[in-house]
Every structure is written in structure tokens, then in C-alpha cells.
Design a protein around this motif. Structure first.
Motif, PDB file in Angstrom:
ATOM      1  N   ASP A 105       4.040   6.586  22.489  1.00 35.87           N
ATOM      2  CA  ASP A 105       3.393   7.827  22.054  1.00 35.87           C
ATOM      3  C   ASP A 105       2.561   8.421  23.186  1.00 35.87           C
ATOM      4  OD1 ASP A 105       2.629   9.637  19.744  1.00 35.87           O
ATOM      5  OD2 ASP A 105       0.642   8.889  20.300  1.00 35.87           O
ATOM      6  N   ARG A 106       1.778   7.575  23.871  1.00 38.01           N
ATOM      7  CA  ARG A 106       0.960   8.064  24.981  1.00 38.01           C
ATOM      8  C   ARG A 106       1.826   8.640  26.096  1.00 38.01           C
ATOM      9  NH1 ARG A 106      -2.061   3.302  23.879  1.00 38.01           N
ATOM     10  NH2 ARG A 106      -0.911   2.159  25.485  1.00 38.01           N
ATOM     11  N   HIS A 107       2.913   7.944  26.401  1.00 37.73           N
ATOM     12  CA  HIS A 107       3.753   8.397  27.519  1.00 37.73           C
ATOM     13  C   HIS A 107       4.407   9.744  27.207  1.00 37.73           C
ATOM     14  CE1 HIS A 107       6.228   8.060  31.099  1.00 37.73           C
ATOM     15  NE2 HIS A 107       7.239   8.474  30.366  1.00 37.73           N
ATOM     16  N   LEU A 108       4.958   9.892  26.018  1.00 36.14           N
ATOM     17  CA  LEU A 108       5.609  11.158  25.696  1.00 36.14           C
ATOM     18  C   LEU A 108       4.616  12.311  25.647  1.00 36.14           C
ATOM     19  CD1 LEU A 108       8.143   9.466  25.257  1.00 36.14           C
ATOM     20  CD2 LEU A 108       8.644  10.896  23.273  1.00 36.14           C
ATOM     21  N   LYS A 109       3.410  12.051  25.180  1.00 38.26           N
ATOM     22  CA  LYS A 109       2.395  13.101  25.201  1.00 38.26           C
ATOM     23  C   LYS A 109       2.069  13.497  26.636  1.00 38.26           C
ATOM     24  CE  LYS A 109       0.282  12.156  20.721  1.00 38.26           C
ATOM     25  NZ  LYS A 109      -0.824  11.473  19.988  1.00 38.26           N
ATOM     26  N   ARG A 110       2.079  12.525  27.521  1.00 39.78           N
ATOM     27  CA  ARG A 110       1.783  12.811  28.930  1.00 39.78           C
ATOM     28  C   ARG A 110       2.822  13.721  29.559  1.00 39.78           C
ATOM     29  NH1 ARG A 110       1.533   8.542  33.997  1.00 39.78           N
ATOM     30  NH2 ARG A 110       1.359  10.171  35.576  1.00 39.78           N
ATOM     31  N   ILE A 111       4.082  13.581  29.159  1.00 45.50           N
ATOM     32  CA  ILE A 111       5.128  14.403  29.779  1.00 45.50           C
ATOM     33  C   ILE A 111       5.434  15.665  28.971  1.00 45.50           C
ATOM     34  CG2 ILE A 111       6.165  12.456  30.998  1.00 45.50           C
ATOM     35  CD1 ILE A 111       8.404  12.434  28.900  1.00 45.50           C
ATOM     36  N   GLY A 112       4.557  15.979  28.005  1.00 43.69           N
ATOM     37  CA  GLY A 112       4.653  17.292  27.383  1.00 43.69           C
ATOM     38  C   GLY A 112       4.982  17.358  25.911  1.00 43.69           C
ATOM     39  N   TYR A 113       5.198  16.207  25.250  1.00 47.46           N
ATOM     40  CA  TYR A 113       5.468  16.215  23.814  1.00 47.46           C
ATOM     41  C   TYR A 113       4.127  16.253  23.070  1.00 47.46           C
ATOM     42  CZ  TYR A 113      10.303  14.798  24.793  1.00 47.46           C
ATOM     43  OH  TYR A 113      11.601  14.740  25.234  1.00 47.46           O
ATOM     44  N   GLU A 114       3.903  17.305  22.298  1.00 42.38           N
ATOM     45  CA  GLU A 114       2.622  17.449  21.606  1.00 42.38           C
ATOM     46  C   GLU A 114       2.444  16.398  20.517  1.00 42.38           C
ATOM     47  OE1 GLU A 114       0.103  20.827  19.082  1.00 42.38           O
ATOM     48  OE2 GLU A 114       1.874  21.399  20.252  1.00 42.38           O
ATOM     49  N   ARG A 115       3.493  16.166  19.729  1.00 43.86           N
ATOM     50  CA  ARG A 115       3.455  15.167  18.646  1.00 43.86           C
ATOM     51  C   ARG A 115       4.809  14.466  18.602  1.00 43.86           C
ATOM     52  NH1 ARG A 115       0.833  13.404  14.132  1.00 43.86           N
ATOM     53  NH2 ARG A 115       1.998  13.178  12.188  1.00 43.86           N
TER      54      ARG A 115
ATOM     55  N   ASP B 163      12.266  11.770  18.994  1.00 43.76           N
ATOM     56  CA  ASP B 163      12.058  11.914  20.433  1.00 43.76           C
ATOM     57  C   ASP B 163      12.121  10.579  21.163  1.00 43.76           C
ATOM     58  OD1 ASP B 163      11.446  14.767  20.231  1.00 43.76           O
ATOM     59  OD2 ASP B 163       9.577  14.108  19.266  1.00 43.76           O
ATOM     60  N   LEU B 164      11.894   9.492  20.434  1.00 43.75           N
ATOM     61  CA  LEU B 164      11.842   8.167  21.051  1.00 43.75           C
ATOM     62  C   LEU B 164      12.217   7.130  20.011  1.00 43.75           C
ATOM     63  CD1 LEU B 164      10.881   6.365  23.527  1.00 43.75           C
ATOM     64  CD2 LEU B 164       8.645   6.303  22.394  1.00 43.75           C
ATOM     65  N   VAL B 165      12.948   6.107  20.461  1.00 44.91           N
ATOM     66  CA  VAL B 165      13.248   4.965  19.601  1.00 44.91           C
ATOM     67  C   VAL B 165      12.579   3.729  20.185  1.00 44.91           C
ATOM     68  CG1 VAL B 165      15.035   3.489  18.603  1.00 44.91           C
ATOM     69  CG2 VAL B 165      15.476   5.934  18.919  1.00 44.91           C
ATOM     70  N   VAL B 166      11.900   2.973  19.352  1.00 45.09           N
ATOM     71  CA  VAL B 166      11.367   1.663  19.736  1.00 45.09           C
ATOM     72  C   VAL B 166      12.450   0.636  19.433  1.00 45.09           C
ATOM     73  CG1 VAL B 166       9.622  -0.110  19.293  1.00 45.09           C
ATOM     74  CG2 VAL B 166       8.975   2.325  19.330  1.00 45.09           C
ATOM     75  N   ALA B 167      13.010   0.033  20.495  1.00 46.25           N
ATOM     76  CA  ALA B 167      14.019  -1.019  20.339  1.00 46.25           C
ATOM     77  C   ALA B 167      13.327  -2.369  20.355  1.00 46.25           C
ATOM     78  CB  ALA B 167      15.048  -0.938  21.466  1.00 46.25           C
TER      79      ALA B 167
END
Length: 318
Positions: free
Chosen positions: A176-186, A245-249
Motif C-alpha cells: 500500500d505504501r509503495h503504490l501510494k508513493r508511485i501515484g496511486y491515491e487509494r 492494482d496489486l496482488v499479495v502472493a
């Protein structure tokens, strides 16, 4: 002023030197000036000769000695394994000192690394050790599918043991932190189940109900847009189609297989939650084609582009 990325050359006997030279040759003058290569100049010059490229290497290379360089292409060598480690170690120290702003790693050979006495399971474990980090996560990123792993280079039995509520929740938070850093708001984050059909209400195991579901619930109470556990045989298709936006494997192959199916030449390996930034190609040393001048450098270009995105994002917050 341009921010600097450092490319580690990887195993001197593999394709790392070739894809590094190709990438440097493809860069604009501005990007080339913002690039340093941590490797061995003689080996890189041998790769340049194999490729038939005229690019001037010396101004951009942090030249580290390798006994007998250039070594024979395509050979398993403890000398090469030690060299690969030293390239990375120097780049890490420079990143910590602010000399460079992100590391991009070419492939290393784990067997050669261990033969040289450097006992790591791969780049991520090595970087965690070199930086003194308590945790680091492997995230594989492509345009339409991104995956972060609860565990990677361990046995399947050990991976199941590691899929604790605490570790799954920590992985969700890191993603969650990483995707927010690269521009994903939520970011919309799906958590894959560990058993077939998430255990089918206990018929195929209880880990999903007992360990993974509580982590998802905890993440949601923290405001993270998390869903799951979702059966692994459908969740990656749903994410690829745009639902997440992301899958936790939960383990290495669960996340790597779908990424390598849909983005074999373009997926980028990103180390998440380290005190330094690092991206990497998502392929191996390819000893069978090393030195032949035919290695595809598309994955390296993707890793470099992602690194520059991370650097630009950090610069914008300073």
C-alpha cells in the motif's frame, strides 16, 4: 539537476554486462550523465566488443577489480560470485551516502554467490543484510499486473509456515505504501489465498481462515482498500483485467508465474521497505547465451525507467 542511478553489472560471466552496455548505449546524453555502472571495466569492454557498439564506457564506470577479467562467458565461478557481491556492496554504500539515488541490479547467480562464501538467497536478502533492514519485500511490477510476495526464496513448506497474520498484514502495508508513493491515491489490494479455493471452508486447509483473513480484516480497519483472501486461480486474472492494482502472493511461484506469463520481458523487480531504492531485471544470468551479443535488454530498460520514476517521485517531495 539530474538524479543519479547506479547500475550493478551482475555476474561477470552472465548477460548482465551486455544488457548494461546496451542500456547505456540507448540512453540520451542527459540520462547517461545521470548513470553510474558498478562493475568491471575490462568485462564491460568485452561485452561492448561482443555487441559491436561504439559507446564510451570509461566515464560512467565505477571500476572494481576482478581477478583474470574478463572471465570466460557462461561459466560458474566463485570469482564472479564474489565480484557480483562487491559491485552490489559498493553501490549500497554509495546509495546510503547519497552518492547515487537508486540502484538497478543486473542478474546474479546464486550458486556462484554462495560458492564465494556470500550466503544469501538472492538480491533481496543480500540488500536487507547490507542495509541492516528488519524486512524487505519483493514486488514485481508490470503495466497491468503488480504482485508483492509474503515470502520468496524458501521451500513451499516454509512459505506456508511464514504466512502468519502478522507477516501478511506487514506485506499488505508495504504494498500500500509503495503504490501510494508511485501515484496511486487509494490502491486496491487483493490478497491471494494460500490453499486451493482458499481452503473451501476448511476442506483443503484452514490457513486462509485462521491466518490470512484476519490480516485482511486488520488492513481494512487501518483504511487500506484490501480484499480477500481470494482464490489464487482467479485473483491474478481479475487484477490483470483491472479489478485490483496489486496482488499479495503468499509464496514465490504463486506470484512469479502469472507475472512471467504476461510480462516476461518487461516486469521489474522492486525491493520494497528498504532504506534505499532498488529495482532489478526479472530474469537470470542466462549463461547459455552470455557473450553472444543476443541478450534482450528490454527488461533492463524497464528497470531503469522504474528507477527514474522512484527518484523523480522522491525529488518531488524534497
Amino acid at each position: 539537476m539530474s538524479r543519479i542511478i547506479g547500475i550493478t553489472m551482475g555476474d561477470p560471466c552472465g548477460v548482465g554486462p551486455e544488457i548494461t552496455v546496451r542500456a547505456l548505449a540507448d540512453m540520451s546524453d542527459v540520462d547517461r550523465a545521470a548513470t553510474r555502472i558498478y562493475g568491471n571495466l575490462a568485462t564491460l569492454q568485452a561485452a561492448r566488443a561482443a555487441l559491436g557498439l561504439p559507446v564510451d564506457l570509461a566515464p560512467f564506470v565505477i571500476d572494481l577489480p576482478v581477478e583474470g577479467a574478463p572471465l570466460a562467458w557462461g561459466t560458474l565461478s566463485p570469482v564472479a560470485g564474489d565480484a557480483a557481491f562487491r559491485f552490489i556492496e559498493k553501490a549500497v554504500r554509495d546509495a546510503e551516502a547519497g552518492v547515487i539515488d537508486c540502484i538497478v541490479t543486473a542478474p546474479i547467480n546464486k550458486e556462484a554467490l554462495n560458492l564465494a562464501g556470500h550466503h544469501y538467497d538472492g538480491h533481496t536478502g543480500m540488500l536487507r543484510s547490507l542495509t541492516g533492514s528488519s524486512a524487505a519485500y519483493m514486488l514485481l511490477a508490470s503495466d497491468r499486473l503488480k504482485v508483492i510476495h509474503v515470502s520468496t526464496h524458501v521451500s513451499l513448506q516454509e512459505a506456508i509456515r511464514r504466512a502468519t497474520t502478522e507477516r501478511v498484514l506487514a506485506t499488505i502495508r508495504a504494498g500500500d505504501r509503495h503504490l501510494k508513493r508511485i501515484g496511486y491515491e487509494r490502491p486496491r489490494i487483493a490478497i491471494a489465498g494460500i490453499n486451493p479455493h482458499c481452503g473451501e471452508n476448511g476442506l483443503f486447509g484452514t490457513e486462509d481462515d485462521d491466518q490470512i483473513a484476519p490480516a485482511v480484516a486488520a488492513a481494512r480497519t487501518e483504511g487500506i482498500d484490501a480484499y480477500g483472501p481470494i482464490s489464487a486461480d482467479t485473483v491474478f486474472h481479475r487484477a490483470y483485467s483491472g479489478a485490483f492494482d496489486l496482488v499479495v502472493a503468499q509464496y514465490h511461484d504463486q506470484g512469479h508465474i502469472p507475472i512471467k506469463l504476461v510480462a516476461f520481458d518487461t516486469a521489474v523487480n522492486v525491493s520494497v521497505d528498504l532504506p534505499i531504492d532498488r529495482t532489478s531485471v526479472d530474469h537470470g544470468t542466462a549463461f547459455d547465451i552470455a557473450g553472444k551479443g543476443i541478450a534482450n535488454h528490454g527488461n533492463m530498460l524497464s528497470a531503469i525507467a522504474y528507477a527514474r520514476k522512484l527518484v523523480a517521485g522522491r525529488a518531488g517531495k524534497e
